[in-house]
Every structure is written in structure tokens, then in C-alpha cells.
Design a protein around this motif. Structure first.
Motif, PDB file in Angstrom:
ATOM      1  N   UNK A   1       0.842  -1.173   0.000  1.00 31.16           N
ATOM      2  CA  UNK A   1       0.000   0.000   0.000  1.00 31.16           C
ATOM      3  C   UNK A   1       0.887   1.235   0.000  1.00 31.16           C
ATOM      4  N   UNK A   2       0.356   2.288  -0.568  1.00 29.90           N
ATOM      5  CA  UNK A   2       1.085   3.552  -0.592  1.00 29.90           C
ATOM      6  C   UNK A   2       0.136   4.700  -0.284  1.00 29.90           C
ATOM      7  N   UNK A   3       0.671   5.759   0.302  1.00 27.31           N
ATOM      8  CA  UNK A   3      -0.087   6.987   0.510  1.00 27.31           C
ATOM      9  C   UNK A   3       0.419   8.017  -0.484  1.00 27.31           C
ATOM     10  N   UNK A   4      -0.509   8.587  -1.246  1.00 33.17           N
ATOM     11  CA  UNK A   4      -0.164   9.584  -2.266  1.00 33.17           C
ATOM     12  C   UNK A   4      -0.614  10.947  -1.761  1.00 33.17           C
ATOM     13  N   UNK A   5       0.299  11.911  -1.765  1.00 37.02           N
ATOM     14  CA  UNK A   5      -0.018  13.271  -1.335  1.00 37.02           C
ATOM     15  C   UNK A   5      -0.002  14.263  -2.498  1.00 37.02           C
ATOM     16  N   UNK A   6       0.562  13.854  -3.635  1.00 32.64           N
ATOM     17  CA  UNK A   6       0.637  14.730  -4.804  1.00 32.64           C
ATOM     18  C   UNK A   6       0.870  13.874  -6.047  1.00 32.64           C
ATOM     19  N   UNK A   7       0.217  14.254  -7.139  1.00 31.38           N
ATOM     20  CA  UNK A   7       0.407  13.571  -8.410  1.00 31.38           C
ATOM     21  C   UNK A   7       1.303  14.400  -9.321  1.00 31.38           C
ATOM     22  N   UNK A   8       2.118  13.726 -10.096  1.00 30.41           N
ATOM     23  CA  UNK A   8       2.862  14.350 -11.188  1.00 30.41           C
ATOM     24  C   UNK A   8       2.199  13.931 -12.486  1.00 30.41           C
ATOM     25  N   UNK A   9       1.986  14.869 -13.383  1.00 27.24           N
ATOM     26  CA  UNK A   9       1.344  14.570 -14.662  1.00 27.24           C
ATOM     27  C   UNK A   9       2.380  14.017 -15.626  1.00 27.24           C
ATOM     28  N   UNK A  10       2.067  12.891 -16.250  1.00 25.35           N
ATOM     29  CA  UNK A  10       3.000  12.211 -17.150  1.00 25.35           C
ATOM     30  C   UNK A  10       2.329  11.972 -18.495  1.00 25.35           C
ATOM     31  N   UNK A  11       3.079  12.147 -19.559  1.00 21.35           N
ATOM     32  CA  UNK A  11       2.622  11.780 -20.893  1.00 21.35           C
ATOM     33  C   UNK A  11       3.268  10.435 -21.214  1.00 21.35           C
ATOM     34  N   UNK A  12       2.471   9.369 -21.365  1.00 18.87           N
ATOM     35  CA  UNK A  12       3.055   8.048 -21.591  1.00 18.87           C
ATOM     36  C   UNK A  12       3.729   7.944 -22.960  1.00 18.87           C
ATOM     37  N   UNK A  13       4.787   7.145 -23.007  1.00 21.81           N
ATOM     38  CA  UNK A  13       5.472   6.888 -24.281  1.00 21.81           C
ATOM     39  C   UNK A  13       4.593   6.069 -25.213  1.00 21.81           C
ATOM     40  N   UNK A  14       3.846   5.138 -24.635  1.00 21.88           N
ATOM     41  CA  UNK A  14       2.916   4.327 -25.425  1.00 21.88           C
ATOM     42  C   UNK A  14       1.790   3.882 -24.515  1.00 21.88           C
ATOM     43  N   UNK A  15       0.679   3.498 -25.112  1.00 22.22           N
ATOM     44  CA  UNK A  15      -0.483   3.039 -24.371  1.00 22.22           C
ATOM     45  C   UNK A  15      -0.836   1.652 -24.878  1.00 22.22           C
ATOM     46  N   UNK A  16      -1.031   0.707 -23.952  1.00 27.55           N
ATOM     47  CA  UNK A  16      -1.358  -0.660 -24.356  1.00 27.55           C
ATOM     48  C   UNK A  16      -2.616  -1.131 -23.622  1.00 27.55           C
ATOM     49  N   UNK A  17      -3.180  -2.225 -24.115  1.00 24.85           N
ATOM     50  CA  UNK A  17      -4.366  -2.809 -23.515  1.00 24.85           C
ATOM     51  C   UNK A  17      -4.022  -3.394 -22.145  1.00 24.85           C
ATOM     52  N   UNK A  18      -4.936  -3.271 -21.192  1.00 25.61           N
ATOM     53  CA  UNK A  18      -4.738  -3.841 -19.866  1.00 25.61           C
ATOM     54  C   UNK A  18      -5.936  -4.694 -19.490  1.00 25.61           C
ATOM     55  N   UNK A  19      -5.703  -5.670 -18.613  1.00 27.72           N
ATOM     56  CA  UNK A  19      -6.813  -6.486 -18.146  1.00 27.72           C
ATOM     57  C   UNK A  19      -7.701  -5.659 -17.231  1.00 27.72           C
ATOM     58  N   UNK A  20      -8.952  -6.049 -17.119  1.00 25.62           N
ATOM     59  CA  UNK A  20      -9.893  -5.355 -16.246  1.00 25.62           C
ATOM     60  C   UNK A  20     -10.018  -6.103 -14.928  1.00 25.62           C
ATOM     61  N   UNK A  21     -10.281  -5.353 -13.875  1.00 26.92           N
ATOM     62  CA  UNK A  21     -10.554  -5.956 -12.569  1.00 26.92           C
ATOM     63  C   UNK A  21     -11.529  -5.069 -11.820  1.00 26.92           C
ATOM     64  N   UNK A  22     -12.084  -5.602 -10.768  1.00 31.13           N
ATOM     65  CA  UNK A  22     -12.962  -4.816  -9.915  1.00 31.13           C
ATOM     66  C   UNK A  22     -12.124  -4.009  -8.932  1.00 31.13           C
ATOM     67  N   UNK A  23     -12.743  -3.022  -8.330  1.00 27.44           N
ATOM     68  CA  UNK A  23     -12.053  -2.195  -7.334  1.00 27.44           C
ATOM     69  C   UNK A  23     -13.059  -1.739  -6.295  1.00 27.44           C
ATOM     70  N   UNK A  24     -12.538  -1.368  -5.135  1.00 28.98           N
ATOM     71  CA  UNK A  24     -13.370  -0.822  -4.078  1.00 28.98           C
ATOM     72  C   UNK A  24     -12.801   0.518  -3.637  1.00 28.98           C
ATOM     73  N   UNK A  25     -13.652   1.315  -3.023  1.00 27.19           N
ATOM     74  CA  UNK A  25     -13.254   2.602  -2.449  1.00 27.19           C
ATOM     75  C   UNK A  25     -13.578   2.552  -0.962  1.00 27.19           C
ATOM     76  N   UNK A  26     -12.598   2.947  -0.136  1.00 27.37           N
ATOM     77  CA  UNK A  26     -12.810   3.014   1.305  1.00 27.37           C
ATOM     78  C   UNK A  26     -12.540   4.443   1.767  1.00 27.37           C
ATOM     79  N   UNK A  27     -13.415   4.969   2.603  1.00 26.40           N
ATOM     80  CA  UNK A  27     -13.241   6.306   3.165  1.00 26.40           C
ATOM     81  C   UNK A  27     -12.644   6.116   4.558  1.00 26.40           C
ATOM     82  N   UNK A  28     -11.406   6.568   4.756  1.00 30.00           N
ATOM     83  CA  UNK A  28     -10.605   6.241   5.926  1.00 30.00           C
ATOM     84  C   UNK A  28     -10.349   7.487   6.772  1.00 30.00           C
ATOM     85  N   UNK A  29     -10.443   7.334   8.073  1.00 24.51           N
ATOM     86  CA  UNK A  29      -9.954   8.320   9.047  1.00 24.51           C
ATOM     87  C   UNK A  29      -8.808   7.645   9.780  1.00 24.51           C
ATOM     88  N   UNK A  30      -7.592   8.189   9.660  1.00 23.84           N
ATOM     89  CA  UNK A  30      -6.421   7.571  10.282  1.00 23.84           C
ATOM     90  C   UNK A  30      -5.548   8.651  10.911  1.00 23.84           C
TER      91      UNK A  30
END
Length: 77
Positions: free
Chosen positions: A1-30
Motif C-alpha cells: 500500500x502507498x499513501x499519495x499526497x501529490x500527483x505528477x502529470x505524465x505523458x506516456x510513451x505508449x499506451x497498451x491494452x490492460x486487463x480489467x478488474x474490480x475495485x473498491x473505495x474506502x473512506x478512511x480516518x487515520x
């Protein structure tokens, strides 16, 4: 797991197909701080289907930045 405090915008060199998966969202107080946590779960092709695969915990600043970038990308104000 990682905690992200800031994003850097990136332009990808190439884009490829990726597999799909499910995801969940949790609202956390820590430790007095609020986070939005995104967890992806194993795809149907993995050994343990449905097991948490990757987690990303976003601080309020990172979440706000992601929303602004997403709105701009998808053409919303």
C-alpha cells in the motif's frame, strides 16, 4: 500500500491494452487525517480471484488534484 499526497502529470510513451478488474473505495480516518483508499482486486485470470491486489491511499490534496485533472481530461468544468 502507498499513501499519495501529490500527483505528477505524465505523458506516456505508449499506451497498451490492460486487463480489467474490480475495485473498491474506502473512506478512511487515520491518525486524525481523512483519506480515500482505492483497492484493486485480482482479475478473473489470477490464482486468487477477488483478493486485494493493489492499494492507493489518497490524501485530501491528492484527491482534489486528481478530481481537477479528471474533470479537465473528460471536459468537465
Amino acid at each position: 500500500m502507498t499513501t499519495v499526497r501529490k500527483f505528477g502529470l505524465k505523458v506516456p510513451d505508449r499506451v497498451s491494452n490492460q486487463t480489467e478488474s474490480d475495485a473498491t473505495v474506502a473512506l478512511i480516518d487515520f491518525n486524525g487525517e481523512k483519506f480515500v483508499q482505492l483497492d484493486s482486486v485480482g482479475s478473473k485470470d489470477r490464482k486468487f480471484v477477488g483478493k486485494r491486489s493493489q492499494s492507493m491511499r489518497l490524501s485530501k490534496d491528492a484527491f482534489d488534484q486528481l478530481v481537477r485533472l479528471g474533470n479537465k481530461h473528460f471536459g468537465q468544468s
